[in-house]
Enzyme design. Sequence first.
Site, mmCIF file in Angstrom:
data_model
loop_
_atom_site.group_PDB
_atom_site.id
_atom_site.type_symbol
_atom_site.label_atom_id
_atom_site.label_comp_id
_atom_site.label_asym_id
_atom_site.label_seq_id
_atom_site.Cartn_x
_atom_site.Cartn_y
_atom_site.Cartn_z
ATOM 1 N N ASP A 1 5.220 11.907 16.189
ATOM 2 C CA ASP A 1 5.063 12.214 14.756
ATOM 3 C C ASP A 1 3.579 12.400 14.427
ATOM 4 O O ASP A 1 3.036 11.756 13.537
ATOM 5 C CB ASP A 1 5.672 11.072 13.930
ATOM 6 N N LYS B 1 3.534 -4.227 8.600
ATOM 7 C CA LYS B 1 4.542 -3.173 8.462
ATOM 8 C C LYS B 1 5.914 -3.811 8.452
ATOM 9 O O LYS B 1 6.312 -4.458 9.413
ATOM 10 C CB LYS B 1 4.412 -2.200 9.628
ATOM 11 N N LEU C 1 0.818 -1.217 0.000
ATOM 12 C CA LEU C 1 0.000 0.000 0.000
ATOM 13 C C LEU C 1 0.845 1.259 0.000
ATOM 14 O O LEU C 1 0.600 2.186 -0.752
ATOM 15 C CB LEU C 1 -0.912 0.032 1.233
ATOM 16 N N GLN D 1 4.927 2.754 0.432
ATOM 17 C CA GLN D 1 6.349 2.524 0.591
ATOM 18 C C GLN D 1 6.986 3.804 1.082
ATOM 19 O O GLN D 1 7.205 4.735 0.316
ATOM 20 C CB GLN D 1 6.967 2.086 -0.734
ATOM 21 N N ALA E 1 10.067 5.888 3.433
ATOM 22 C CA ALA E 1 11.520 5.823 3.452
ATOM 23 C C ALA E 1 11.986 4.711 4.390
ATOM 24 O O ALA E 1 13.005 4.076 4.162
ATOM 25 C CB ALA E 1 12.097 7.160 3.891
ATOM 26 N N GLU E 2 11.202 4.483 5.421
ATOM 27 C CA GLU E 2 11.627 3.577 6.482
ATOM 28 C C GLU E 2 10.881 2.253 6.477
ATOM 29 O O GLU E 2 11.413 1.239 6.885
ATOM 30 C CB GLU E 2 11.371 4.231 7.845
ATOM 31 N N ALA E 3 9.609 2.310 6.079
ATOM 32 C CA ALA E 3 8.778 1.124 6.237
ATOM 33 C C ALA E 3 7.892 0.904 5.011
ATOM 34 O O ALA E 3 7.569 1.843 4.291
ATOM 35 C CB ALA E 3 7.911 1.270 7.483
ATOM 36 N N HIS E 4 7.532 -0.346 4.777
ATOM 37 C CA HIS E 4 6.556 -0.683 3.741
ATOM 38 C C HIS E 4 5.312 -1.204 4.438
ATOM 39 O O HIS E 4 5.409 -1.995 5.365
ATOM 40 C CB HIS E 4 7.091 -1.760 2.809
HETATM 41 N N1 LIG Z 1 -3.393 -0.782 11.014
HETATM 42 C C1 LIG Z 1 -3.605 -0.202 9.830
HETATM 43 N N2 LIG Z 1 -4.757 -0.413 9.166
HETATM 44 C C2 LIG Z 1 -4.964 0.163 7.959
HETATM 45 N N3 LIG Z 1 -4.104 0.986 7.345
HETATM 46 C C3 LIG Z 1 -2.925 1.243 7.956
HETATM 47 C C4 LIG Z 1 -2.618 0.665 9.231
HETATM 48 N N4 LIG Z 1 -1.391 1.098 9.595
HETATM 49 C C5 LIG Z 1 -0.961 1.905 8.607
HETATM 50 N N5 LIG Z 1 -1.869 2.012 7.618
HETATM 51 C C6 LIG Z 1 -1.739 2.811 6.379
HETATM 52 O O1 LIG Z 1 -0.375 2.824 5.969
HETATM 53 C C7 LIG Z 1 0.178 4.137 6.017
HETATM 54 C C8 LIG Z 1 1.621 4.076 6.501
HETATM 55 O O2 LIG Z 1 1.691 3.471 7.780
HETATM 56 P P1 LIG Z 1 2.607 4.085 8.909
HETATM 57 O O3 LIG Z 1 2.223 5.502 9.128
HETATM 58 O O4 LIG Z 1 2.592 3.181 10.072
HETATM 59 O O5 LIG Z 1 4.027 3.977 8.202
HETATM 60 P P2 LIG Z 1 5.170 5.046 7.884
HETATM 61 O O6 LIG Z 1 4.664 6.430 8.024
HETATM 62 O O7 LIG Z 1 5.810 4.648 6.615
HETATM 63 O O8 LIG Z 1 6.104 4.638 9.055
HETATM 64 P P3 LIG Z 1 7.353 5.313 9.772
HETATM 65 O O9 LIG Z 1 7.041 6.787 9.838
HETATM 66 O O10 LIG Z 1 7.354 4.632 11.123
HETATM 67 O O11 LIG Z 1 8.538 4.972 8.942
HETATM 68 C C9 LIG Z 1 -0.760 4.918 6.921
HETATM 69 O O12 LIG Z 1 -0.743 6.309 6.638
HETATM 70 C C10 LIG Z 1 -2.105 4.264 6.607
HETATM 71 O O13 LIG Z 1 -2.658 4.787 5.413
HETATM 72 MG MG LIG Z 2 3.008 7.418 8.994
#
Ligand SMILES: Nc1ncnc2c1ncn2[C@@H]1O[C@H](COP(=O)(O)OP(=O)(O)OP(=O)(O)O)[C@@H](O)[C@H]1O
Ligand SMILES: [Mg+2]
Length: 277
Positions: A171, A47, A24, A26, A28-31
């Site tokens: 954040d 994640k 869904l 991608q 910088a840190e996590a997919h």
């Molecule tokens: N439990 C969940 N259920 C549904 N959608 C989710 C869930 N967790 C995350 N998402 C979707 O995925 C997106 C990215 O997730 P998340 O914010 O955890 O990651 P990130 O911002 O890439 O992480 P990080 O900032 O820790 O590197 C969210 O904005 C949301 O749209």
């Molecule tokens: Mg996020």
Amino acid sequence: MTEEYKPPALPSPFTNTTPAPTLLVQGAEAHLYKTVSLDPSIPAALKVRPSKPYRHPILDRRLTRQRIIQEARCLVKLVREGVSVPAVLAMDWEGQGGEESAWGGAWLMMEWIEGPVVRVVLEQWEAWMKKHATALDASQMPMEEDRVRGLMKRIGLTIGGLHKAGVVHGDLTTSNLMLRSPAQGQRQETGLAASAVSMEGEVVLIDFGLAAQSTQDEDRAVDLYVLERAIGSTHPRSEQFFDSVLLGYRESHKGAGSTLKRLEDVRMRGRKRSMIG
Ligand SMILES: Nc1ncnc2c1ncn2[C@@H]1O[C@H](COP(=O)(O)OP(=O)(O)OP(=O)(O)O)[C@@H](O)[C@H]1O
Ligand SMILES: [Mg+2]
């Protein structure tokens, strides 16, 4: 010449999941993938923190592991405290498997939250208002604004609950706040709303990758300030309703008053900093 995008290798056992998890986001840190947990009818969010090839492998493994464990630990604690966050379903920090033998990453599987992130809700609402605000009648305009105020207030209440539980988010943006859509047949909103952008649903906090245990007013105030700035820059038409976040926050727990006082200092420092440039 454009190369076809190839998502990074999934860790084991997700290489064998049917249907395959769908990527869904991608970052910088996590997919972030959507997948299923145990039963194909139970959706789950996966994640994945891949290893960073440019870091020393031992250091990399340690950092990746620390962050995912930290995030899971926060979520578990918050679920226990009744704060609205996704439940943890499974995790792995050993970094085994995947298609590469020394994968080195870590993953966290959590409850799937069905619903939009608040960023999308506010973006849709602002776009709608931009187009139609002049056509609204005298009763519709205040009603639309009240709906945004109501959402903001619920956000403030939820953040207050988080702080009360002894955790700061680190954040807070509108991408890290979701609205859990009410189940079919449970919708409360009447057909009266002019804009048809739903603001219903429970506010759910996500993304605890930068969260920390803290009960300091300073840390709590910075959380609120970060959200205020994020709303100001991403949702200019909604910024005027940020006060309602603070209204909800004030009602959420006893210590809120001193945090809000501290917020004044944090804002002042922010203003000075932006004057210096
Ligand atoms: N439990 C969940 N259920 C549904 N959608 C989710 C869930 N967790 C995350 N998402 C979707 O995925 C997106 C990215 O997730 P998340 O914010 O955890 O990651 P990130 O911002 O890439 O992480 P990080 O900032 O820790 O590197 C969210 O904005 C949301 O749209
Ligand atoms: Mg996020």
